[in-house]
Design a protein around this motif. Structure first.
Motif, PDB file in Angstrom:
ATOM      1  N   TYR A 196      39.586  44.249  72.414  1.00 19.54           N
ATOM      2  CA  TYR A 196      40.937  44.025  72.965  1.00 19.54           C
ATOM      3  C   TYR A 196      41.581  45.295  73.531  1.00 19.54           C
ATOM      4  CZ  TYR A 196      41.219  39.619  70.225  1.00 19.54           C
ATOM      5  OH  TYR A 196      41.020  38.373  69.682  1.00 19.54           O
TER       6      TYR A 196
ATOM      7  N   VAL B 119      42.874  48.666  65.509  1.00 20.49           N
ATOM      8  CA  VAL B 119      44.083  48.689  64.672  1.00 20.49           C
ATOM      9  C   VAL B 119      43.740  49.192  63.262  1.00 20.49           C
ATOM     10  CG1 VAL B 119      45.391  47.002  66.013  1.00 20.49           C
ATOM     11  CG2 VAL B 119      43.862  46.203  64.201  1.00 20.49           C
TER      12      VAL B 119
ATOM     13  N   PHE C 162      43.633  48.236  60.076  1.00 18.98           N
ATOM     14  CA  PHE C 162      42.713  47.688  59.072  1.00 18.98           C
ATOM     15  C   PHE C 162      41.253  47.936  59.466  1.00 18.98           C
ATOM     16  CE2 PHE C 162      42.946  43.915  61.868  1.00 18.98           C
ATOM     17  CZ  PHE C 162      41.608  43.547  61.934  1.00 18.98           C
TER      18      PHE C 162
ATOM     19  N   CYS D 202      48.448  45.522  62.235  1.00 18.54           N
ATOM     20  CA  CYS D 202      48.177  44.116  62.526  1.00 18.54           C
ATOM     21  C   CYS D 202      49.174  43.313  61.703  1.00 18.54           C
ATOM     22  CB  CYS D 202      46.749  43.752  62.130  1.00 18.54           C
ATOM     23  SG  CYS D 202      46.438  41.971  62.164  1.00 18.54           S
ATOM     24  N   PRO D 203      50.144  42.677  62.377  1.00 17.36           N
ATOM     25  CA  PRO D 203      51.177  41.941  61.630  1.00 17.36           C
ATOM     26  C   PRO D 203      50.591  40.915  60.656  1.00 17.36           C
ATOM     27  CG  PRO D 203      51.744  42.052  63.962  1.00 17.36           C
ATOM     28  CD  PRO D 203      50.375  42.642  63.833  1.00 17.36           C
ATOM     29  N   MET D 204      49.462  40.317  61.019  1.00 22.40           N
ATOM     30  CA  MET D 204      48.874  39.335  60.104  1.00 22.40           C
ATOM     31  C   MET D 204      48.442  39.985  58.791  1.00 22.40           C
ATOM     32  SD  MET D 204      45.429  37.190  60.111  1.00 22.40           S
ATOM     33  CE  MET D 204      45.347  36.553  61.731  1.00 22.40           C
TER      34      MET D 204
ATOM     35  N   ASN E 246      41.164  41.226  58.473  1.00 23.28           N
ATOM     36  CA  ASN E 246      42.513  41.604  58.922  1.00 23.28           C
ATOM     37  C   ASN E 246      43.449  41.618  57.709  1.00 23.28           C
ATOM     38  OD1 ASN E 246      41.000  40.550  61.147  1.00 23.28           O
ATOM     39  ND2 ASN E 246      42.878  40.367  62.344  1.00 23.28           N
TER      40      ASN E 246
ATOM     41  N   CYS F   4      48.449  35.064  63.290  1.00 23.75           N
ATOM     42  CA  CYS F   4      48.573  36.124  64.294  1.00 23.75           C
ATOM     43  C   CYS F   4      49.565  35.662  65.356  1.00 23.75           C
ATOM     44  CB  CYS F   4      47.204  36.367  64.926  1.00 23.75           C
ATOM     45  SG  CYS F   4      47.297  37.231  66.501  1.00 23.75           S
TER      46      CYS F   4
ATOM     47  N   THR G 120      50.066  36.721  68.290  1.00 26.65           N
ATOM     48  CA  THR G 120      49.476  36.655  69.634  1.00 26.65           C
ATOM     49  C   THR G 120      48.726  35.337  69.829  1.00 26.65           C
ATOM     50  OG1 THR G 120      49.271  39.056  69.590  1.00 26.65           O
ATOM     51  CG2 THR G 120      47.948  37.891  71.230  1.00 26.65           C
ATOM     52  N   HIS G 121      47.864  34.994  68.907  1.00 22.61           N
ATOM     53  CA  HIS G 121      47.092  33.758  69.061  1.00 22.61           C
ATOM     54  C   HIS G 121      47.948  32.512  68.848  1.00 22.61           C
ATOM     55  CE1 HIS G 121      43.768  36.614  68.807  1.00 22.61           C
ATOM     56  NE2 HIS G 121      43.073  35.701  69.466  1.00 22.61           N
TER      57      HIS G 121
ATOM     58  N   GLU H 275      41.662  32.202  65.315  1.00 20.27           N
ATOM     59  CA  GLU H 275      43.061  32.481  64.953  1.00 20.27           C
ATOM     60  C   GLU H 275      44.035  31.599  65.732  1.00 20.27           C
ATOM     61  OE1 GLU H 275      43.878  36.652  65.366  1.00 20.27           O
ATOM     62  OE2 GLU H 275      42.253  37.210  64.016  1.00 20.27           O
TER      63      GLU H 275
ATOM     64  N   CYS I 175      48.079  41.569  72.515  1.00 20.36           N
ATOM     65  CA  CYS I 175      48.384  42.160  71.209  1.00 20.36           C
ATOM     66  C   CYS I 175      48.977  43.548  71.458  1.00 20.36           C
ATOM     67  CB  CYS I 175      47.119  42.274  70.370  1.00 20.36           C
ATOM     68  SG  CYS I 175      47.387  43.194  68.840  1.00 20.36           S
TER      69      CYS I 175
ATOM     70  N   MET J  83      47.164  46.545  69.851  1.00 26.56           N
ATOM     71  CA  MET J  83      45.883  46.958  70.444  1.00 26.56           C
ATOM     72  C   MET J  83      46.107  47.816  71.695  1.00 26.56           C
ATOM     73  SD  MET J  83      42.969  46.039  69.113  1.00 26.56           S
ATOM     74  CE  MET J  83      42.391  45.052  67.736  1.00 26.56           C
TER      75      MET J  83
HETATM   76 FE1  SF4 Z   1      46.201  41.379  64.469  1.00 22.20          FE
HETATM   77 FE2  SF4 Z   1      46.535  39.365  66.172  1.00 22.20          FE
HETATM   78 FE3  SF4 Z   1      46.426  41.843  67.107  1.00 22.20          FE
HETATM   79 FE4  SF4 Z   1      44.235  40.637  66.139  1.00 22.20          FE
HETATM   80  S1  SF4 Z   1      45.407  40.077  67.948  1.00 22.20           S
HETATM   81  S2  SF4 Z   1      44.925  42.719  65.698  1.00 22.20           S
HETATM   82  S3  SF4 Z   1      45.129  39.429  64.459  1.00 22.20           S
HETATM   83  S4  SF4 Z   1      47.997  40.994  65.741  1.00 22.20           S
END
Ligand code: SF4
Ligand code: 13P
Length: 318
Positions: free
Chosen positions: A42, A77, A79, A102-104, A130, A187, A189-190, A215, A275, A278
């Motif tokens: 990404y 990111v 993690f 990563c907000p998730m 994640n 997530c 974004t998804h 996701e 994202c 990213m």
């Molecule tokens: Fe986290 Fe979603 Fe970004 Fe993947 S796309 S890193 S799950 S926020």
């Protein structure tokens, strides 16, 4: 009008020159530091072009265990860099932007997970990669989007607590006989992609196939011809005979898909499939990272040891 075009071309030329200069400086420092660049699918186009290994979470975790370089620059990111550090405590793992989270991953904490474990003492905890190192340390096994079903099916327990992604967890539940207890994480974004967006794209490109990341919402996954990790999508796109593919994931993947399949068209059905975390990594931040050896990602030894068990258990399964 002509003058505006000329001005824009001049700016493009300056930008190209600047990028080439920074890329050159990065290459020199990379050599000096004996570094490898692990880059997620990404990342920005110019960061993907720096990659020694470009991949999904699983591929990058594996690559991290195989390198003989001293320094891993993780363009992704937090993690992801943390997992690389857990698997390789003797290496220096750098994340160019410390704020690339990563907000998730923040949607599950250790105290919350402990409570859930108390409620379901017979269940194994399967944790999506994640997630934080501390949450991994409380888990039986880790999984990624590429291997979640296999990981769950490999367990002897009949019940699993699946954290933190409810969409991936629901997808797994449909492909296993085990009882899957879902966690309400997702997530942003998804989650923004709706069935209506996919249907609108299908209307415009009726012969297109649809591939989606697990996701995505259930309503989107139901419309997909294949549900895949990002590297799974890369493989699928290469092998597919279809010329137009609608892609339900973050738009950064488009660069790689188009580069590797110049004869095919890839359609991202919603503008929101970006994202922001990213996108934080830039050429400047990579250069700064190598110049100053920042930001080093380390996990305290007790947490690392426990999280490492859950991660290596996954790598042994698939
Ligand atoms: Fe986290 Fe979603 Fe970004 Fe993947 S796309 S890193 S799950 S926020
Ligand atoms: P992949 O492991 O499929 O690359 O996905 C990582 C991720 O963060 C998806 O949002």
């Amino acid at each position: 009008m002509l003058r505006t075009v000329a001005k824009e071309e001049h700016l493009d030329e300056l930008e190209r020159k600047y990028r080439a200069e920074v890329t050159e400086k990065i290459a020199v420092l990379k050599e000096k530091r004996n570094a490898i660049f692990l880059v997620h699918n990404y990342q920005r186009d110019e960061i993907q072009d720096l990659a020694d290994v470009l991949g999904d979470s699983l591929g990058l975790a594996r690559a991290a265990t195989r390198t003989d370089k001293d320094v891993i620059v993780f363009c992704g990111v937090h993690f992801m860099a943390e997992s690389a550090s857990i698997l390789n405590p003797e290496k220096t793992v750098l994340l160019p932007r410390l704020d690339a989270g990563c907000p998730m991953a923040d949607m599950v904490t250790v105290p919350e997970l402990k409570k859930m474990k108390e409620r379901f003492p017979d269940a194994a905890v399967v944790t999506y990669v994640n997630s934080s190192a501390a949450v991994k340390a409380e888990s039986d096994i880790v999984c990624t989007s590429a291997n979640a079903v296999k990981v769950v099916n490999s367990l002897k327990e009949k019940r699993v607590i699946f954290v933190p992604d409810r969409n991936l967890g629901r997808w797994v539940a449909k492909h296993t006989d085990k009882e899957v207890i879902l966690w309400p994480g997702y997530c942003w974004t998804h989650e923004c992609l709706r069935a209506a967006d996919v249907l609108a794209a299908k209307k415009k490109y009726p012969a297109a196939e649809v591939i989606a990341h697990p996701e995505c919402r259930e309503e989107v996954l139901e419309l997909a011809d294949a549900v895949l990790s990002t590297s799974g999508m890369v493989k699928y796109a290469k092998e597919s005979k279809t010329k137009t593919i609608i892609v339900g994931t973050e738009m950064g993947l488009g660069y790689r898909l188009r580069k590797e399949n110049p004869d095919k068209t890839f359609v991202f059905p919603a503008e929101c499939l970006v994202c922001p975390n990213m996108k934080l990594t830039t050429l400047d931040s990579v250069l700064h990272s190598l110049e100053n050896m920042v930001h080093e990602i380390r996990v305290d030894e007790d947490t690392r040891r426990k999280a490492n068990l859950a991660l290596t258990r996954m790598l042994e399964v698939v």
